[in-house]
Scaffold this motif. Structure first.
Motif, PDB file in Angstrom:
ATOM      1  N   ASP A 133    -132.167 -62.357  89.716  1.00 18.82           N
ATOM      2  CA  ASP A 133    -132.599 -62.595  91.107  1.00 18.82           C
ATOM      3  C   ASP A 133    -133.912 -61.877  91.390  1.00 18.82           C
ATOM      4  OD1 ASP A 133    -130.182 -63.830  91.223  1.00 18.82           O
ATOM      5  OD2 ASP A 133    -129.194 -62.289  92.435  1.00 18.82           O
ATOM      6  N   PRO A 134    -134.694 -62.434  92.331  1.00 15.81           N
ATOM      7  CA  PRO A 134    -135.931 -61.736  92.697  1.00 15.81           C
ATOM      8  C   PRO A 134    -135.612 -60.402  93.378  1.00 15.81           C
ATOM      9  CG  PRO A 134    -135.545 -63.599  94.168  1.00 15.81           C
ATOM     10  CD  PRO A 134    -134.507 -63.676  93.089  1.00 15.81           C
ATOM     11  N   ALA A 135    -136.471 -59.422  93.157  1.00  9.75           N
ATOM     12  CA  ALA A 135    -136.240 -58.098  93.737  1.00  9.75           C
ATOM     13  C   ALA A 135    -136.160 -58.170  95.262  1.00  9.75           C
ATOM     14  CB  ALA A 135    -137.345 -57.135  93.295  1.00  9.75           C
ATOM     15  N   SER A 136    -136.827 -59.175  95.849  1.00 11.31           N
ATOM     16  CA  SER A 136    -136.820 -59.303  97.309  1.00 11.31           C
ATOM     17  C   SER A 136    -135.419 -59.593  97.848  1.00 11.31           C
ATOM     18  CB  SER A 136    -137.768 -60.414  97.746  1.00 11.31           C
ATOM     19  OG  SER A 136    -137.373 -61.630  97.131  1.00 11.31           O
ATOM     20  N   SER A 137    -134.484 -60.043  96.976  1.00 16.08           N
ATOM     21  CA  SER A 137    -133.135 -60.364  97.451  1.00 16.08           C
ATOM     22  C   SER A 137    -132.233 -59.123  97.515  1.00 16.08           C
ATOM     23  CB  SER A 137    -132.488 -61.408  96.533  1.00 16.08           C
ATOM     24  OG  SER A 137    -132.210 -60.815  95.271  1.00 16.08           O
ATOM     25  N   LEU A 138    -132.721 -57.975  97.055  1.00 17.94           N
ATOM     26  CA  LEU A 138    -131.890 -56.770  97.035  1.00 17.94           C
ATOM     27  C   LEU A 138    -131.797 -56.129  98.414  1.00 17.94           C
ATOM     28  CD1 LEU A 138    -133.205 -55.043  93.768  1.00 17.94           C
ATOM     29  CD2 LEU A 138    -131.114 -56.394  94.043  1.00 17.94           C
ATOM     30  N   SER A 139    -130.684 -55.440  98.661  1.00 20.98           N
ATOM     31  CA  SER A 139    -130.553 -54.647  99.888  1.00 20.98           C
ATOM     32  C   SER A 139    -131.416 -53.391  99.745  1.00 20.98           C
ATOM     33  CB  SER A 139    -129.100 -54.232 100.083  1.00 20.98           C
ATOM     34  OG  SER A 139    -128.758 -53.269  99.105  1.00 20.98           O
ATOM     35  N   GLY A 140    -131.576 -52.665 100.841  1.00 20.41           N
ATOM     36  CA  GLY A 140    -132.387 -51.442 100.815  1.00 20.41           C
ATOM     37  C   GLY A 140    -131.905 -50.460  99.756  1.00 20.41           C
ATOM     38  N   GLY A 141    -130.591 -50.279  99.687  1.00 19.15           N
ATOM     39  CA  GLY A 141    -130.027 -49.329  98.724  1.00 19.15           C
ATOM     40  C   GLY A 141    -130.259 -49.788  97.296  1.00 19.15           C
ATOM     41  N   GLN A 142    -130.099 -51.108  97.091  1.00 19.21           N
ATOM     42  CA  GLN A 142    -130.287 -51.652  95.735  1.00 19.21           C
ATOM     43  C   GLN A 142    -131.747 -51.591  95.307  1.00 19.21           C
ATOM     44  OE1 GLN A 142    -128.622 -55.465  96.573  1.00 19.21           O
ATOM     45  NE2 GLN A 142    -126.534 -54.854  96.049  1.00 19.21           N
ATOM     46  N   ARG A 143    -132.644 -51.797  96.267  1.00 23.82           N
ATOM     47  CA  ARG A 143    -134.080 -51.717  95.941  1.00 23.82           C
ATOM     48  C   ARG A 143    -134.433 -50.298  95.501  1.00 23.82           C
ATOM     49  NH1 ARG A 143    -137.147 -53.975 100.545  1.00 23.82           N
ATOM     50  NH2 ARG A 143    -135.392 -55.380 100.333  1.00 23.82           N
ATOM     51  N   LYS A 144    -133.788 -49.328  96.163  1.00 23.39           N
ATOM     52  CA  LYS A 144    -133.977 -47.931  95.787  1.00 23.39           C
ATOM     53  C   LYS A 144    -133.507 -47.711  94.349  1.00 23.39           C
ATOM     54  CE  LYS A 144    -134.570 -45.870  99.307  1.00 23.39           C
ATOM     55  NZ  LYS A 144    -135.643 -45.436 100.217  1.00 23.39           N
ATOM     56  N   MET A 145    -132.346 -48.291  94.012  1.00 20.07           N
ATOM     57  CA  MET A 145    -131.821 -48.184  92.643  1.00 20.07           C
ATOM     58  C   MET A 145    -132.824 -48.782  91.651  1.00 20.07           C
ATOM     59  SD  MET A 145    -128.816 -46.914  92.980  1.00 20.07           S
ATOM     60  CE  MET A 145    -127.638 -46.717  94.301  1.00 20.07           C
ATOM     61  N   LEU A 146    -133.384 -49.930  92.016  1.00 21.30           N
ATOM     62  CA  LEU A 146    -134.357 -50.570  91.130  1.00 21.30           C
ATOM     63  C   LEU A 146    -135.598 -49.688  90.969  1.00 21.30           C
ATOM     64  CD1 LEU A 146    -135.321 -52.890  89.373  1.00 21.30           C
ATOM     65  CD2 LEU A 146    -136.037 -54.111  91.438  1.00 21.30           C
ATOM     66  N   GLY A 147    -136.033 -49.084  92.067  1.00 18.25           N
ATOM     67  CA  GLY A 147    -137.172 -48.162  91.987  1.00 18.25           C
ATOM     68  C   GLY A 147    -136.876 -47.027  91.016  1.00 18.25           C
ATOM     69  N   ILE A 148    -135.650 -46.508  91.079  1.00 15.37           N
ATOM     70  CA  ILE A 148    -135.259 -45.415  90.188  1.00 15.37           C
ATOM     71  C   ILE A 148    -135.200 -45.922  88.743  1.00 15.37           C
ATOM     72  CG2 ILE A 148    -133.436 -43.769  89.589  1.00 15.37           C
ATOM     73  CD1 ILE A 148    -132.647 -43.754  92.592  1.00 15.37           C
ATOM     74  N   ALA A 149    -134.570 -47.101  88.549  1.00 10.37           N
ATOM     75  CA  ALA A 149    -134.447 -47.666  87.195  1.00 10.37           C
ATOM     76  C   ALA A 149    -135.829 -47.881  86.587  1.00 10.37           C
ATOM     77  CB  ALA A 149    -133.666 -48.985  87.241  1.00 10.37           C
ATOM     78  N   LYS A 150    -136.741 -48.380  87.416  1.00  8.51           N
ATOM     79  CA  LYS A 150    -138.089 -48.639  86.949  1.00  8.51           C
ATOM     80  C   LYS A 150    -138.796 -47.346  86.524  1.00  8.51           C
ATOM     81  CE  LYS A 150    -141.758 -51.550  87.899  1.00  8.51           C
ATOM     82  NZ  LYS A 150    -142.450 -52.585  88.613  1.00  8.51           N
ATOM     83  N   ALA A 151    -138.632 -46.324  87.347  1.00  6.35           N
ATOM     84  CA  ALA A 151    -139.227 -45.029  87.009  1.00  6.35           C
ATOM     85  C   ALA A 151    -138.610 -44.490  85.716  1.00  6.35           C
ATOM     86  CB  ALA A 151    -139.033 -44.032  88.153  1.00  6.35           C
ATOM     87  N   LEU A 152    -137.306 -44.745  85.530  1.00  8.72           N
ATOM     88  CA  LEU A 152    -136.614 -44.237  84.346  1.00  8.72           C
ATOM     89  C   LEU A 152    -136.938 -45.031  83.091  1.00  8.72           C
ATOM     90  CD1 LEU A 152    -133.070 -43.509  85.746  1.00  8.72           C
ATOM     91  CD2 LEU A 152    -134.851 -41.858  85.164  1.00  8.72           C
ATOM     92  N   SER A 153    -137.468 -46.235  83.264  1.00  9.97           N
ATOM     93  CA  SER A 153    -137.781 -47.042  82.084  1.00  9.97           C
ATOM     94  C   SER A 153    -138.818 -46.326  81.226  1.00  9.97           C
ATOM     95  CB  SER A 153    -138.285 -48.428  82.492  1.00  9.97           C
ATOM     96  OG  SER A 153    -139.548 -48.313  83.105  1.00  9.97           O
TER      97      SER A 153
END
Ligand code: ATP
Length: 237
Positions: A133-153
């Motif tokens: 799914d596009p990142a735009s479909s994530l909730s605020g909390g999930q977008r935060k998780m994605l931001g963290i995952a991205k930083a951790l990559s």
């Protein structure tokens, strides 16, 4: 200088134009520990984090990472040395969740981005479920998780975060806290700027910034033993 530090900032001055915001800030983070940087709006937390990661320059003082002086180093070189900055702005809304994570891993020349993506999914199962799914479909909390995952990559040794609780409901703050505490067990060091004292739960040490100066540094227990700080940050006893 503390030889045991992963990150060691000494006497950092920084500001914008003629306005000085930070005055001789000292802060250190040891390998694997979680340090909380507390302070009210405008205290200078964001300015300090930006000077650490190289988004603005420190006008004086020294910043060391793993013993190496990085004070004048560009941001991307600091990242290659193991310090990443978590920013929601780094999430591309039109890319899928998986593409977002891969872009991060690739930008760092990760040898096996696929393996890294799988590891991150096991940390954030909700992202695996929504990976196409596009990142735009994530909730605020999930977008935060994605931001963290991205930083951790980037497989950092130190993850620097600016107000991960901003804009999140208490339920999502809990979710972010849970994700961060599962990272702590893996030897990752965290430096978190926050106004939300819920983050004291996962912190080993605290620094309090006021008017661009460090007013207090110590353990969580030492902070709550300090009558005045306790009142300012925890409300009345
Ligand atoms: P907040 O929680 O509101 O982000 P903060 O503790 O992170 O607060 P900073 O954002 O570092 O504080 O701001 C410290 C001071 O620097 C404030 O007075 C702010 O107005 C000023 N400031 C921040 N960014 C800029 C900028 N780009 N140009 C000029 N002044 C700035």
């Amino acid at each position: 200088t503390d030889a045991a530090s992963l990150l060691d900032a000494r006497g950092v001055d920084a500001g914008y134009g003629t306005m000085q915001v930070l005055w001789g800030v000292d802060l250190d983070v040891r390998p694997g520990e979680t340090v909380l940087l507390l302070g009210a709006n405008g205290a200078g937390k964001t300015t300090f984090l930006k000077s650490l990661v190289g988004l603005i320059e420190a006008r004086s003082g020294h910043i060391r990472l793993g013993g190496e002086d990085i004070t004048k180093m560009r941001s991307s070189d600091r990242m290659k040395r193991g310090m990443t900055y978590m920013s929601e702005l780094a999430v591309f809304p039109d890319l899928s969740i998986e593409e977002n994570i891969r872009v991060g891993a690739q930008a760092l020349g990760h040898a096996n981005p696929g393996a890294r993506v799988d590891e991150l999914y096991s940390l954030f199962p909700v992202l695996r479920d929504k990976r196409r799914d596009p990142a735009s479909s994530l909730s605020g909390g999930q977008r935060k998780m994605l931001g963290i995952a991205k930083a951790l990559s980037a497989e950092p040794k130190l993850l620097v975060m600016d107000e991960p609780s901003a804009g999140l409901s208490p339920l999502f703050v809990k979710e972010v806290l849970r994700a961060l505490s599962s990272l702590q067990g893996r030897g990752l060091a965290l430096l978190i700027a926050e106004q939300n004292i819920g983050f004291l739960e996962i912190a080993t040490r605290v620094f309090v910034l006021e008017g661009g100066r460090i007013r207090f540094s110590g353990t969580v227990a030492e902070m709550s033993g300090n009558e005045e700080l306790h009142r300012a940050y925890f409300g009345l006893k």
